[in-house]
Design an enzyme around this catalytic site. Structure first.
Site, PDB file in Angstrom:
ATOM      1  N   LYS A  75     -19.078  16.273  32.084  1.00  0.00           N
ATOM      2  CA  LYS A  75     -19.265  17.139  30.911  1.00  0.00           C
ATOM      3  C   LYS A  75     -20.581  17.901  30.983  1.00  0.00           C
ATOM      4  O   LYS A  75     -20.645  19.072  30.633  1.00  0.00           O
ATOM      5  CB  LYS A  75     -19.184  16.315  29.621  1.00  0.00           C
ATOM      6  N   LYS A 110      -6.064  14.713  34.006  1.00  0.00           N
ATOM      7  CA  LYS A 110      -5.710  13.834  32.881  1.00  0.00           C
ATOM      8  C   LYS A 110      -5.294  14.687  31.688  1.00  0.00           C
ATOM      9  O   LYS A 110      -5.906  15.723  31.439  1.00  0.00           O
ATOM     10  CB  LYS A 110      -6.975  13.023  32.539  1.00  0.00           C
ATOM     11  N   LYS A 113      -7.080  17.154  25.395  1.00  0.00           N
ATOM     12  CA  LYS A 113      -7.102  18.285  24.461  1.00  0.00           C
ATOM     13  C   LYS A 113      -8.004  19.412  24.989  1.00  0.00           C
ATOM     14  O   LYS A 113      -7.655  20.580  24.933  1.00  0.00           O
ATOM     15  CB  LYS A 113      -7.624  17.779  23.114  1.00  0.00           C
TER      16      LYS A 113
HETATM   17  P1  TYM Z   1     -10.401   9.695  23.176  1.00  0.00           P
HETATM   18  O1  TYM Z   1     -10.487  10.195  21.788  1.00  0.00           O
HETATM   19  O2  TYM Z   1     -10.645  10.684  24.275  1.00  0.00           O
HETATM   20  O3  TYM Z   1      -8.993   9.045  23.443  1.00  0.00           O
HETATM   21  C1  TYM Z   1      -8.449   8.030  22.607  1.00  0.00           C
HETATM   22  C2  TYM Z   1      -7.722   7.003  23.452  1.00  0.00           C
HETATM   23  O4  TYM Z   1      -6.690   7.622  24.228  1.00  0.00           O
HETATM   24  C3  TYM Z   1      -6.851   7.294  25.606  1.00  0.00           C
HETATM   25  N1  TYM Z   1      -6.431   8.457  26.405  1.00  0.00           N
HETATM   26  C4  TYM Z   1      -5.532   8.418  27.389  1.00  0.00           C
HETATM   27  N2  TYM Z   1      -4.811   7.404  27.906  1.00  0.00           N
HETATM   28  C5  TYM Z   1      -3.952   7.711  28.917  1.00  0.00           C
HETATM   29  N3  TYM Z   1      -3.815   8.959  29.430  1.00  0.00           N
HETATM   30  C6  TYM Z   1      -4.523   9.993  28.942  1.00  0.00           C
HETATM   31  N4  TYM Z   1      -4.366  11.224  29.437  1.00  0.00           N
HETATM   32  C7  TYM Z   1      -5.434   9.753  27.878  1.00  0.00           C
HETATM   33  N5  TYM Z   1      -6.275  10.533  27.164  1.00  0.00           N
HETATM   34  C8  TYM Z   1      -6.877   9.726  26.266  1.00  0.00           C
HETATM   35  C9  TYM Z   1      -8.349   7.020  25.773  1.00  0.00           C
HETATM   36  O5  TYM Z   1      -8.606   6.232  26.914  1.00  0.00           O
HETATM   37  C10 TYM Z   1      -8.662   6.327  24.472  1.00  0.00           C
HETATM   38  O6  TYM Z   1      -8.340   4.965  24.555  1.00  0.00           O
HETATM   39  N6  TYM Z   1     -14.841   7.448  23.722  1.00  0.00           N
HETATM   40  C11 TYM Z   1     -13.489   7.281  23.227  1.00  0.00           C
HETATM   41  C12 TYM Z   1     -13.421   6.925  21.753  1.00  0.00           C
HETATM   42  C13 TYM Z   1     -14.214   5.725  21.362  1.00  0.00           C
HETATM   43  C14 TYM Z   1     -13.857   4.363  21.598  1.00  0.00           C
HETATM   44  C15 TYM Z   1     -14.901   3.610  21.025  1.00  0.00           C
HETATM   45  C16 TYM Z   1     -12.776   3.771  22.237  1.00  0.00           C
HETATM   46  C17 TYM Z   1     -15.392   5.729  20.682  1.00  0.00           C
HETATM   47  N7  TYM Z   1     -15.796   4.448  20.476  1.00  0.00           N
HETATM   48  C18 TYM Z   1     -14.893   2.194  21.100  1.00  0.00           C
HETATM   49  C19 TYM Z   1     -12.777   2.358  22.298  1.00  0.00           C
HETATM   50  C20 TYM Z   1     -13.793   1.620  21.728  1.00  0.00           C
HETATM   51  C21 TYM Z   1     -12.730   8.578  23.422  1.00  0.00           C
HETATM   52  O7  TYM Z   1     -13.309   9.637  23.510  1.00  0.00           O
HETATM   53  O8  TYM Z   1     -11.364   8.439  23.371  1.00  0.00           O
END
Ligand code: TYM
Length: 334
Positions: free
Chosen positions: A111, A193, A196
């Protein structure tokens, strides 16, 4: 009951990568665990922060998650910024977070490379994530593949804090990740991957026509130039999606008809579009009725934040006491 925590950024649009990789697992885990699920808006401001749409995106994500089956009667479901203890614990944890570990984070590297000026929040993002989890002393964290490195860092942070302040006990347990078979869903480009920010998603709440318009041009086996060429389903993302949305006999049929050039890619996509839309139809319907009563959604989030704060306050008080802070007397101490 084992404690679970997980979070999702308020991108507005819950996509099928989120759903297959994490949210389906959240829903399943509710049956036998004490779950905390949060819309992590404080994380969202480390990326492109559009103040004009943050509230809308947060509410839309709440609607999407409730429609997908997050059940506020069984799980504590809340917005991260409504529980200020997340930000406070994060600050306390910065003192035990190794700089070198933060520098190694691949998401930060990816990023930050694209930015002229890198906000410090992007760098310390994983510390906030560790705080999210450790605040509830969660033992398990259902996530997709892309969060594993952050989770490993959360374990390092917990270990270091315990070693320095725990007095021989694991006050902050080291969280373990929980993955699904869909730990990394690729986007419609078949390369990166599903995400969004890359614009390669299918939204869980998108209708049949939108789904079809997105699937039509989606990448398949690049070597398959015409309908008459046999294809290789093993390298085709459409085939992978069939495995998640179509019944087993259809998956077998897809592979056979692709290899034997009996179906063109559009034929295969048509079947996927129908199955995918049918699988998501109940979620779309629930979302429509939730949208009609946004006040109820706000009330659910308010109640969730109250419950989350009750747990968060206890952890934070213990963390501060063990770190040696003078307890606040009077109203500030309550
Ligand atoms: P985020 O908002 O990007 O995504 C939410 C969840 O979806 C999963 N995910 C995917 N799994 C499979 N294939 C994909 N293409 C895909 N895109 C997204 C992510 O792995 C995630 O589980 N940093 C985290 C949010 C967060 C969090 C936390 C998660 C903040 N604090 C504490 C767990 C525990 C994030 O940006 O997820």
């Amino acid at each position: 009951m084992p404690r679970i925590f997980s979070g999702i950024q308020p991108s507005g649009d819950l996509h099928i990568g989120n759903w297959l990789g994490a949210v389906q697992n959240w829903v399943a885990l509710q049956a036998r665990n004490e779950c905390f699920f949060s819309i992590v808006d404080l994380h969202a401001i480390t990326g492109q922060h559009d103040a004009a749409t943050l509230e809308r995106r947060t509410l839309d994500m709440a609607v999407g998650l409730l429609a997908a089956g997050v059940d506020p009667a069984r799980s504590t479901f809340f917005v991260q910024s409504h529980v200020p203890e997340h930000a406070e614990l994060m600050w306390l944890l910065t003192s035990v977070t190794p700089l070198g570990e933060l520098e190694r984070m691949t998401q930060f590297k990816d990023k930050s490379q694209k930015l002229e000026s890198v906000p410090a929040g992007l760098f310390s993002y994983p510390i906030l994530m560790a705080a999210d989890i450790l605040l509830y002393r969660a033992e398990q964290v259902p996530v997709g593949d892309d969060q594993l490195q952050h989770l490993e860092l959360a374990r390092v942070i917990a270990r270091r804090w315990n070693a320095q302040f725990g007095g021989g006990t694991d006050v902050l347990p080291e969280p373990q990740s929980l993955l699904t078979p869909a730990r990394r869903i690729l986007g419609l480009d078949g390369q990166a991957k599903m995400s969004k920010s890359l614009g390669n998603t299918i939204g869980v709440l998108e209708g049949p026509e939108e789904v079809w318009q997105k699937l039509r041009p989606a990448m398949t086996d690049p070597a398959r130039k015409t309908k008459r060429d046999p294809g290789n389903p093993d390298i085709c993302n459409i085939y992978t999606l069939h495995k998640h949305f179509s019944p087993p006999e259809t998956v077998v049929e897809v592979a056979r008809k692709c290899r034997g050039a009996e179906w063109g890619c559009l034929d295969c996509k048509r079947v996927l579009a129908d199955n995918l839309s049918a699988a998501l139809a109940p979620i779309r319907e629930r979302a429509a009725s939730l949208r009609a009563d946004e006040g109820a959604v706000r009330a659910v989030l308010a109640a969730g934040a109250e419950r989350a704060r009750a747990v968060a306050r206890v952890t934070l008080a213990e963390v501060k006491a063990r770190m040696g802070f003078l307890p606040a007397a009077g109203p500030a101490g309550r």
